[in-house]
Design an enzyme around this catalytic site. Structure first.
Site, mmCIF file in Angstrom:
data_model
loop_
_atom_site.group_PDB
_atom_site.id
_atom_site.type_symbol
_atom_site.label_atom_id
_atom_site.label_comp_id
_atom_site.label_asym_id
_atom_site.label_seq_id
_atom_site.Cartn_x
_atom_site.Cartn_y
_atom_site.Cartn_z
ATOM 1 N N SER A 168 -3.639 -39.571 25.457
ATOM 2 C CA SER A 168 -2.831 -40.327 24.453
ATOM 3 C C SER A 168 -2.062 -39.622 23.702
ATOM 4 O O SER A 168 -2.169 -38.266 23.567
ATOM 5 C CB SER A 168 -4.039 -41.811 23.621
ATOM 6 O OG SER A 168 -3.045 -42.119 23.007
ATOM 7 N N TYR A 181 -11.995 -41.990 19.066
ATOM 8 C CA TYR A 181 -10.658 -42.003 19.851
ATOM 9 C C TYR A 181 -9.929 -40.466 19.736
ATOM 10 O O TYR A 181 -9.955 -40.383 21.243
ATOM 11 C CB TYR A 181 -9.429 -43.028 19.712
ATOM 12 C CG TYR A 181 -8.930 -43.401 20.485
ATOM 13 C CD1 TYR A 181 -9.526 -43.987 22.074
ATOM 14 C CD2 TYR A 181 -7.658 -43.246 20.683
ATOM 15 C CE1 TYR A 181 -7.999 -44.405 22.708
ATOM 16 C CE2 TYR A 181 -6.372 -43.431 21.522
ATOM 17 C CZ TYR A 181 -7.116 -44.202 22.834
ATOM 18 O OH TYR A 181 -6.323 -44.339 23.368
#
Length: 287
Positions: A168, A181
């Protein structure tokens, strides 16, 4: 300008939107394991790989969603197919059984670690059990899957294989209230490079880093992000998700699935340990 529902809802998977690659290894006797295959990027990656002729073993805890993925592939009459194996990626025994089941379908050559979770809270309020679960699914499980798959890849006829990991932009820089995350995405990039270091050039690995994609993981976090930041849902879409990007729309899941197709293909032979950062200019441009 499309309305907000069009901007966050993924389009139906369309074979005409798939990246097709001429690669002798993209064949029915070779298997790609795809995690998180019940929805979102995982479903789209399974779809794109099956469209390219591979046998895909899709896994998820959501059995109904897995069935939906297999049905969509069958409905489109793709060259490849999707077999489904429900598994809990926090359970090492189920991971081992998943890889064994995949090996029964053919030669395990590709692994796409896509499954992901999200939780939005500041560090002081972040539940430790949620932090642990995100690490289990997005770091520990990809490690265990690679550990199980690498021997199959090395033992294949030509000794090659490839592991693709969903990272990401948050594996490059972070935003607030997503500590688990953020940590997981930095961790998956470290795993990617570790696999490359030990692959001897025959077993490759790469990661994929995107900005916000039209998936349930994204749309489901919009209200939480709005509440945490004290802004409206519209402002989350405009300012948080698209504000730093030079693109005006979020990526579709299939656009991300196509990156895995390329990364697994012969055309990516020198992509080893590297990251495909395709983020609309989110991380490397500024106003």
């Amino acid at each position: 300008m499309p309305d907000d529902s069009d901007r966050v809802e993924p389009p139906e998977l369309d074979p005409n939107e798939v990246l097709y690659v001429d690669d002798d290894r993209f064949a029915a006797d070779n298997v790609a394991i795809v995690t998180g295959a019940a929805s979102g990027i995982g479903r789209a990656t399974a779809f794109a790989l099956a469209a390219n002729g591979l046998t895909v073993v899709g896994t998820d805890v959501d059995e109904a969603g897995l069935d939906g993925t297999a049905e969509r592939v069958a409905d489109c009459d793709l060259d490849g197919r999707v077999a489904t194996v429900a598994a809990d990626l926090t359970d090492a025994d189920e991971i081992a059984a998943l890889v064994d089941a995949a090996a029964d379908e053919g030669t395990v050559k590709y692994l796409a670690n896509v499954a992901g979770l999200q939780h939005v809270d500041p560090i002081e309020a972040f539940p430790a059990e949620r932090f642990d679960r995100l690490q289990d699914v997005m770091v520990r499980a990809p490690f265990l899957l690679a550990k199980e798959c690498l021997p199959h890849m090395r033992a294949s006829e030509d000794g090659t294989g490839c592991v693709g990991n969903m990272a990401s932009v948050h594996g490059h820089y972070v935003t607030s209230d997503k500590v688990a995350y953020n940590v997981a995405k930095f961790g998956i990039r470290g795993l990617t490079q570790s696999i490359a270091a030990e692959g001897d050039g025959s077993v490759r690995s790469f990661s994929v880093s995107t900005g916000y994609v039209k998936t349930p993981l994204v749309t489901d976090q919009i209200p939480d992000t709005a509440e945490q930041r004290g802004i409206s849902v519209d402002e989350v879409v405009e300012d948080v998700m698209l504000g730093q990007s030079r693109a005006s729309e979020m990526m579709t899941p299939l656009e991300v699935g196509n990156l895995f197709v390329f990364g697994f293909s012969k055309h990516a032979g020198h992509l080893n340990g590297g990251d495909l950062t395709v983020d609309g200019g989110m991380t490397l441009t500024y106003e």
